[in-house]
Design an enzyme around this catalytic site. Structure first.
Site, mmCIF file in Angstrom:
data_model
loop_
_atom_site.group_PDB
_atom_site.id
_atom_site.type_symbol
_atom_site.label_atom_id
_atom_site.label_comp_id
_atom_site.label_asym_id
_atom_site.label_seq_id
_atom_site.Cartn_x
_atom_site.Cartn_y
_atom_site.Cartn_z
ATOM 1 N N ARG A 46 27.868 46.554 76.689
ATOM 2 C CA ARG A 46 27.965 46.612 78.159
ATOM 3 C C ARG A 46 27.931 45.226 78.785
ATOM 4 O O ARG A 46 28.392 45.020 79.908
ATOM 5 C CB ARG A 46 26.848 47.480 78.758
ATOM 6 C CG ARG A 46 26.864 47.450 80.294
ATOM 7 C CD ARG A 46 26.029 48.520 80.962
ATOM 8 N NE ARG A 46 24.688 48.616 80.455
ATOM 9 C CZ ARG A 46 23.699 47.766 80.735
ATOM 10 N NH1 ARG A 46 23.905 46.726 81.525
ATOM 11 N NH2 ARG A 46 22.505 47.956 80.216
ATOM 12 N N TYR A 100 46.986 47.530 97.876
ATOM 13 C CA TYR A 100 46.912 48.719 97.026
ATOM 14 C C TYR A 100 45.880 49.692 97.615
ATOM 15 O O TYR A 100 44.800 49.271 98.053
ATOM 16 C CB TYR A 100 46.528 48.289 95.598
ATOM 17 C CG TYR A 100 46.035 49.423 94.766
ATOM 18 C CD1 TYR A 100 46.883 50.473 94.424
ATOM 19 C CD2 TYR A 100 44.710 49.478 94.339
ATOM 20 C CE1 TYR A 100 46.420 51.548 93.685
ATOM 21 C CE2 TYR A 100 44.249 50.544 93.590
ATOM 22 C CZ TYR A 100 45.113 51.576 93.265
ATOM 23 O OH TYR A 100 44.653 52.645 92.547
ATOM 24 N N ASP A 172 45.127 39.403 93.910
ATOM 25 C CA ASP A 172 45.476 40.428 92.925
ATOM 26 C C ASP A 172 46.898 40.096 92.455
ATOM 27 O O ASP A 172 47.857 40.195 93.223
ATOM 28 C CB ASP A 172 45.402 41.809 93.600
ATOM 29 C CG ASP A 172 45.790 42.945 92.655
ATOM 30 O OD1 ASP A 172 46.549 42.703 91.696
ATOM 31 O OD2 ASP A 172 45.363 44.085 92.909
ATOM 32 N N LYS A 197 48.426 47.762 83.932
ATOM 33 C CA LYS A 197 49.860 47.671 84.226
ATOM 34 C C LYS A 197 50.533 46.735 83.224
ATOM 35 O O LYS A 197 50.497 46.997 82.050
ATOM 36 C CB LYS A 197 50.066 47.208 85.670
ATOM 37 C CG LYS A 197 49.096 47.837 86.678
ATOM 38 C CD LYS A 197 49.193 49.331 86.786
ATOM 39 C CE LYS A 197 48.384 49.834 87.963
ATOM 40 N NZ LYS A 197 47.759 51.110 87.797
HETATM 41 N N1 PLP Z 1 45.849 46.513 91.995
HETATM 42 C C1 PLP Z 1 47.083 47.004 92.067
HETATM 43 C C2 PLP Z 1 48.170 46.180 92.683
HETATM 44 C C3 PLP Z 1 47.354 48.286 91.582
HETATM 45 O O1 PLP Z 1 48.603 48.782 91.678
HETATM 46 C C4 PLP Z 1 46.296 49.050 91.006
HETATM 47 C C5 PLP Z 1 46.519 50.412 90.486
HETATM 48 O O2 PLP Z 1 47.539 51.034 90.699
HETATM 49 C C6 PLP Z 1 45.026 48.497 90.969
HETATM 50 C C7 PLP Z 1 44.832 47.215 91.447
HETATM 51 C C8 PLP Z 1 43.861 49.247 90.385
HETATM 52 O O3 PLP Z 1 43.923 49.219 89.005
HETATM 53 P P1 PLP Z 1 43.237 50.287 88.034
HETATM 54 O O4 PLP Z 1 43.912 51.591 88.241
HETATM 55 O O5 PLP Z 1 43.405 49.679 86.680
HETATM 56 O O6 PLP Z 1 41.798 50.341 88.449
#
Ligand code: PLP
Length: 380
Positions: A46, A100, A172, A197
């Site tokens: 962890r 997002y 991000d 992704k």
């Molecule tokens: N950031 C973006 C641009 C995303 O498209 C996503 C998920 O679709 C996330 C963050 C969140 O990622 P996770 O689903 O791995 O928690």
């Protein structure tokens, strides 16, 4: 070394563990006591410090040209650790509009309960940033490419703005990937990824990553140690394996996306296509200047709105109707009915997301097969 070489070799132990060319999975929750200097250094899965984590962290850091990295149980775990390790009650966040949905909900539903307020601003309007700033603003949060309109903020101006005002800047970088854009080089403080992704790239794993200076990553890790959002060793192995092919996968996906975008742009049944590689995209010039690739995401509006989009979904044989992105399978969604369903229709309209808008994550299928499939599905 170039990114492709780093993707293969960075972080891998030398000499290799037990001579194994591929990093083995250290599937052990706990490790024999060595000299722990404190709670956060106890060897326990962890606490993100097994040999599986160490190797992965090395590769993730190299990828973004960072001093350090932290693998997390999801993209949201990386984003929440980045935000919460830099904020306390009474602070404010400046955040780009159109984030997002999960990040947007965290900011609008959860952060206010902790006494943290968020002000949303357009990604390329420094005057609006200045206006929204208060003495309590601590963090400027952006995405390097937005979903689903694939817009690109004025990223160099945002990094400079944050630096001048001593805000912690967080990007991000999920959609762009470090192949296209490396935020730390442009002066941002922290980079977050949904490694679910492109970084992993196989639609078979949930993971996240945070990269930046060692001191900031240590703070985020200490918080994550308490929140419990660590990545398990088997998932570390999968992500490390996926990362090795990021370069070839992503370049191929970008090339296909541009071909499909150009094809749809000329299609008689399509009203509009959003892809930064098209000259019609409002940020085409900025993408050319800042990004090495235009990315593998696009969105488009079939003529006939939501009904036409749904009819097309029912006729497509290759793209799967599913959320997420960045894997080998091309995926399609209708944001007004999925990722952006939580927004009021007027708000969706204001940011340019029509009911019929279709988002496409281009996979690794042959471009010609995808174009033929879209053509068939869009036929009258
Ligand atoms: N950031 C973006 C641009 C995303 O498209 C996503 C998920 O679709 C996330 C963050 C969140 O990622 P996770 O689903 O791995 O928690």
């Amino acid at each position: 070394m170039r990114l492709d070489t780093l993707l293969v070799h960075a972080g891998e132990p030398r000499p290799r563990a037990g001579g194994a060319v591929t990093m083995p999975i250290f599937q052990s929750s706990t490790f024999e006591e060595t000299e722990a200097r404190g709670y956060h250094d106890i060897r326990y899965a962890r606490l993100s410090n097994t040999p599986s984590h160490d190797a992965l962290h090395g590769k993730l850091a190299a990828l973004e040209g960072a001093e350090a990295a932290l693998a997390t149980a999801s993209g949201m775990a990386a984003i929440s650790a980045a935000l919460l390790s830099n904020l306390r009650a009474g602070d404010e966040v400046l955040a780009q509009e159109g984030l997002y949905g999960g990040t947007h909900d965290l900011m609008t539903r959860d952060l206010p309960r902790l006494g943290i307020e968020v002000r949303f601003v357009p990604g390329d309007d420094p005057a609006a940033w200045r206006k929204a700033l208060s003495p309590r603003t601590r963090v400027f949060y952006l995405e390097s490419m937005t979903n689903p309109l694939v817009r690109i903020a004025d990223l160099p101006a945002a990094a400079a703005f944050a630096r001048e005002r001593e805000l912690v800047s967080i990007v991000d970088n999920t959609f762009a990937t470090p192949l296209s854009f490396r935020p730390l080089r442009h002066g941002f403080d922290l980079v977050a990824h949904s490694a679910t992704k492109y970084l992993n790239g196989h639609n078979d794993l949930i993971a996240g990553a945070l990269m930046g200076p060692s001191a900031r990553i240590r703070e985020a890790k200490h918080l994550l140690d308490h929140l419990g959002g660590s990545l398990d060793p088997h998932a570390c192995f999968l992500l490390q394996r996926g990362l090795k092919t990021l370069g070839v996968r992503f370049r191929q996906q970008c090339a296909t996306a541009l071909q499909v975008a150009q094809f749809l742009d000329k299609h008689r049944a399509v009203a509009r296509v959003n892809h930064p590689g098209l000259q019609s995209h409002p940020n085409h010039a900025r993408a050319r200047e800042l990004f090495a690739h235009f990315g593998a995401m696009l969105s488009f509006e079939p003529k006939g709105g939501a009904d036409a989009a749904e009819r097309m979904f029912s006729r497509l044989s290759l793209p799967l109707h599913a959320p997420s992105l960045g894997g080998p399978e091309t995926l399609v969604t209708r944001p007004a009915a999925s990722s952006h369903v939580g927004l009021a229709p007027e708000e969706r309209a204001r940011i340019g997301i029509s009911d019929g808008l279709v988002r496409v994550s281009i996979g690794l299928e042959a471009a010609e097969d995808l174009m033929e499939d879209f053509d068939r599905a869009l036929a009258p």
